[in-house]
Design a protein around this motif. Structure first.
Motif, short mmCIF file in Angstrom:
data_model
loop_
_atom_site.label_atom_id
_atom_site.label_comp_id
_atom_site.label_asym_id
_atom_site.label_seq_id
_atom_site.Cartn_x
_atom_site.Cartn_y
_atom_site.Cartn_z
N ASP A 148 2.28 -2.63 0.81
CA ASP A 148 0.95 -1.67 1.10
C ASP A 148 1.16 -0.13 0.54
O ASP A 148 2.09 0.49 1.00
CB ASP A 148 0.40 -1.64 2.32
CG ASP A 148 0.09 -2.98 3.00
OD1 ASP A 148 -0.22 -3.91 1.93
OD2 ASP A 148 0.07 -3.32 4.04
N ALA A 149 0.08 0.36 -0.20
CA ALA A 149 0.21 1.74 -0.65
C ALA A 149 -1.25 2.34 -0.57
O ALA A 149 -2.08 1.79 -0.68
CB ALA A 149 1.08 1.75 -2.19
N ASN A 150 -1.17 3.74 -0.75
CA ASN A 150 -2.67 4.22 -0.72
C ASN A 150 -2.46 5.29 -1.90
O ASN A 150 -1.35 5.81 -2.17
CB ASN A 150 -2.57 5.01 0.66
CG ASN A 150 -2.85 4.29 1.87
OD1 ASN A 150 -3.60 3.20 1.86
ND2 ASN A 150 -1.93 4.53 3.00
N GLY A 151 -3.77 5.65 -2.31
CA GLY A 151 -3.83 6.59 -3.58
C GLY A 151 -5.07 7.01 -3.90
O GLY A 151 -5.93 6.38 -3.21
N THR A 152 -5.52 7.62 -4.86
CA THR A 152 -6.54 8.08 -5.29
C THR A 152 -6.72 7.84 -6.67
O THR A 152 -5.87 7.69 -7.62
CB THR A 152 -6.54 9.58 -5.54
OG1 THR A 152 -6.23 10.07 -4.08
CG2 THR A 152 -7.98 10.26 -5.74
N THR B 220 -6.77 1.63 -0.91
CA THR B 220 -5.59 1.11 -0.54
C THR B 220 -5.20 -0.12 -1.74
O THR B 220 -6.12 -0.62 -2.50
CB THR B 220 -5.66 0.46 0.72
OG1 THR B 220 -6.52 -0.57 0.79
CG2 THR B 220 -5.97 1.50 1.70
N ALA B 221 -4.12 0.02 -1.84
CA ALA B 221 -3.60 -1.06 -2.74
C ALA B 221 -2.35 -2.24 -2.24
O ALA B 221 -1.32 -1.60 -1.48
CB ALA B 221 -2.97 -0.46 -4.11
N GLY B 222 -2.37 -3.26 -2.69
CA GLY B 222 -1.15 -4.26 -2.18
C GLY B 222 -0.45 -4.63 -3.64
O GLY B 222 -1.14 -5.33 -4.32
N ILE B 223 0.67 -4.16 -3.55
CA ILE B 223 1.52 -4.51 -4.85
C ILE B 223 2.44 -5.78 -4.58
O ILE B 223 3.15 -5.91 -3.76
CB ILE B 223 2.47 -3.31 -5.28
CG1 ILE B 223 1.44 -1.92 -5.62
CG2 ILE B 223 3.29 -3.72 -6.69
CD1 ILE B 223 2.42 -0.73 -5.72
N GLU B 224 2.40 -6.60 -5.32
CA GLU B 224 3.12 -7.87 -5.22
C GLU B 224 4.73 -7.54 -5.70
O GLU B 224 4.80 -7.38 -6.97
CB GLU B 224 2.64 -9.19 -6.05
CG GLU B 224 1.49 -9.80 -5.37
CD GLU B 224 0.85 -10.86 -5.94
OE1 GLU B 224 1.77 -11.46 -7.00
OE2 GLU B 224 -0.37 -11.11 -5.86
N ALA B 225 5.51 -7.65 -4.84
CA ALA B 225 7.06 -7.21 -5.16
C ALA B 225 7.80 -8.52 -5.04
O ALA B 225 7.70 -9.26 -4.22
CB ALA B 225 7.56 -6.11 -4.17
N ASP B 226 8.81 -8.63 -6.04
CA ASP B 226 9.79 -9.58 -6.10
C ASP B 226 10.86 -9.38 -5.03
O ASP B 226 11.63 -8.30 -5.02
CB ASP B 226 10.22 -9.98 -7.42
CG ASP B 226 9.22 -10.24 -8.42
OD1 ASP B 226 8.37 -11.16 -7.88
OD2 ASP B 226 9.15 -10.11 -9.39
N ILE B 227 11.33 -10.22 -4.13
CA ILE B 227 12.39 -9.95 -3.26
C ILE B 227 13.57 -11.07 -3.63
O ILE B 227 13.28 -11.89 -4.12
CB ILE B 227 12.01 -10.05 -1.69
CG1 ILE B 227 11.57 -11.46 -1.45
CG2 ILE B 227 10.88 -9.30 -1.56
CD1 ILE B 227 11.13 -11.71 -0.11
#
Length: 451
Positions: free
Chosen positions: A69-73, A316-323
């Motif tokens: 989860d991240a926030n931005g403009t 807000t943004a949800g970035i799919e991250a490889d773990i």
């Protein structure tokens, strides 16, 4: 008389020495007798440690990706200030130049008074016609000079021949024609530029001119933003950068979803991707900055009217991250200080493990190593956990009233209640007989009267 007095003096001195020694000796004897007669308690046999009752839950394998989860403009990928290419008076502003209005590339947004530019075009066209006429005259004179040179029949050099045939004059006439043609093209271009056109598909952010204004090429008419792509500048913790990647020539960036709950509601989102991981951290929070690319932010290519992003909106943004593979997911509440997890081993012992946590939020924690799927994670809150201490779960616990004083009290009360229900045949309550001793006659005492 003197002899008796001296005897008493010797006896007194002897008593002063003997009496303290006697008292000291008596004290020593009494102390030894007390020490030898002190009571001794029997040594207690070592008791087996009781297992602590706990609850456990199995660790689960994590999915290959997680959502960061991240926030931005929101900002426009391409933005420009619309300026006229020619100076003059603004005679018209199209409706498309109203703030918030969308337009397409090539649409006319404003018009500059073109009177002077039409006159300039006519003048340039006249000059071109004159230059062409002068060129034709010069070409005729060259033909006459060539016939005259042929009549003379004298051998001349190439330079002399070129001069005799009026070569420089012909070149000058041709150059004047070319200059006149260029002037016409410039005049036509200036005339065309009196119609101010949109440089790309976009939307009007702000208008800064009105009809009647006299503007120069440095003056602003409006501010435009391209609508084919928007950017979202979001912030993420630095330790999460290792799980995302930006776009390259042969690959796409990590996929993402952008949400704008204030405008769209909580369940609506649009697609995006990581375009760039920016090279500088935030000055205040020391967070990493990631630039997301949002194609078609206004839903122009959607079959119906979809969600539309607004420039400057906080989203807000949800970035799919490889773990890492074989990671384990647990409730973040089961993660203790110093990244420790309590695990119940197969031998029913507590194992305090330090694990490698790659991601954590308020709900979930992802562990890359130190924990395997299926491990029994202790969910109870132990006040003083010790490595290797025995633990048990409820299903494995034998019934032992001493471990549950409340249960022991209840069982004792049940037994007492069973005794209290005893009544004699006359209906008298005999409950006291189960609790108090009853005075019974001594069989050896005969018929002694009862007190």
């Amino acid at each position: 008389m003197n002899a008796s007095h001296s005897n008493r003096a010797r006896i007194g001195r002897a008593l002063k020495v003997i009496l303290p020694l006697a008292v000291l000796g008596a004290g020593v004897v009494v102390a030894l007798m007390v020490l030898e007669s002190r009571p001794t308690a029997p040594r207690a046999e070592p008791t087996e440690r009781q297992a602590r009752l706990v609850t456990v839950t199995p660790a689960e394998a994590a999915s290959p990706t997680i959502t960061l989860d991240a926030n931005g403009t929101v900002e426009a990928a391409d933005s420009t200030t619309l300026r006229p290419r020619v100076s003059g008076q603004v005679v018209a502003l199209e409706d498309r130049l109203a703030p918030g209005t969308r337009f397409e590339q090539g649409d006319v947004l404003a018009r500059i008074d073109d009177t002077d530019y039409r006159l300039a075009l006519n003048s340039a066209q006249t000059d071109l016609a004159n230059a062409r006429a002068a060129l034709r005259v010069e070409q005729g004179q060259q033909a006459v000079a060539e016939r005259e040179l042929a009549l003379v029949g004298t051998e001349v050099s190439d330079d002399e021949r070129d001069l005799a045939l009026r070569g420089p004059q012909l070149e000058q006439a041709r150059a004047e024609v070319e200059a006149a043609r260029t002037a016409v093209e410039q005049a036509q271009l200036d005339l065309d530029r009196t119609a101010v056109r949109a440089p790309f598909d976009g939307i009007v952010s702000e208008r800064s001119a009105s009809v009647g204004d006299v503007v120069a090429t440095s003056d602003s008419l409006a501010t435009l933003a391209a609508t084919d792509v928007y950017w979202v500048d979001v912030s993420v913790p630095v330790d999460q950068l290792r799980w995302i990647h930006d776009a390259g020539p042969q690959r796409s960036g990590s996929p993402a979803r952008v949400r704008y709950p204030e405008a769209w509601g909580p369940d609506v989102s649009i697609a995006a991707e990581v375009l760039r991981i920016q090279p500088a951290l935030e000055t205040a929070g020391r967070m990493a900055r990631v630039l997301l690319r949002v194609p078609d932010p206004l839903g122009a290519n959607a079959p119906d009217s979809g969600p539309q992003l607004l420039i400057g909106a906080y989203v807000t943004a949800g970035i799919e991250a490889d773990i890492p593979a074989d990671s384990v997911a647990i409730d973040s509440g089961f993660l203790h200080e110093n990244d420790q997890v309590w695990v119940m081993t197969a031998d029913a012992e507590l194992d305090i493990r330090t694990v490698d946590v790659v991601y954590r939020d308020a709900i979930e924690a992802i562990v890359a190593s130190g924990l395997d799927p299926g491990d029994a994670v202790v969910t109870s809150d132990l006040t003083a956990p010790i490595q290797g201490m025995p633990v048990r779960v409820q299903d494995d616990a034998p019934h032992d009233p001493t471990e549950n004083p409340a249960a022991a009290v209840r069982e004792d009360e049940d037994e007492t209640a069973a005794g209290d229900d005893v009544r004699d045949r006359d209906g008298l309550d005999l409950r006291l007989s189960t609790r108090l001793p009853i005075d019974r006659p001594d069989p050896d005492a005969g018929d002694a009267p009862r007190s």
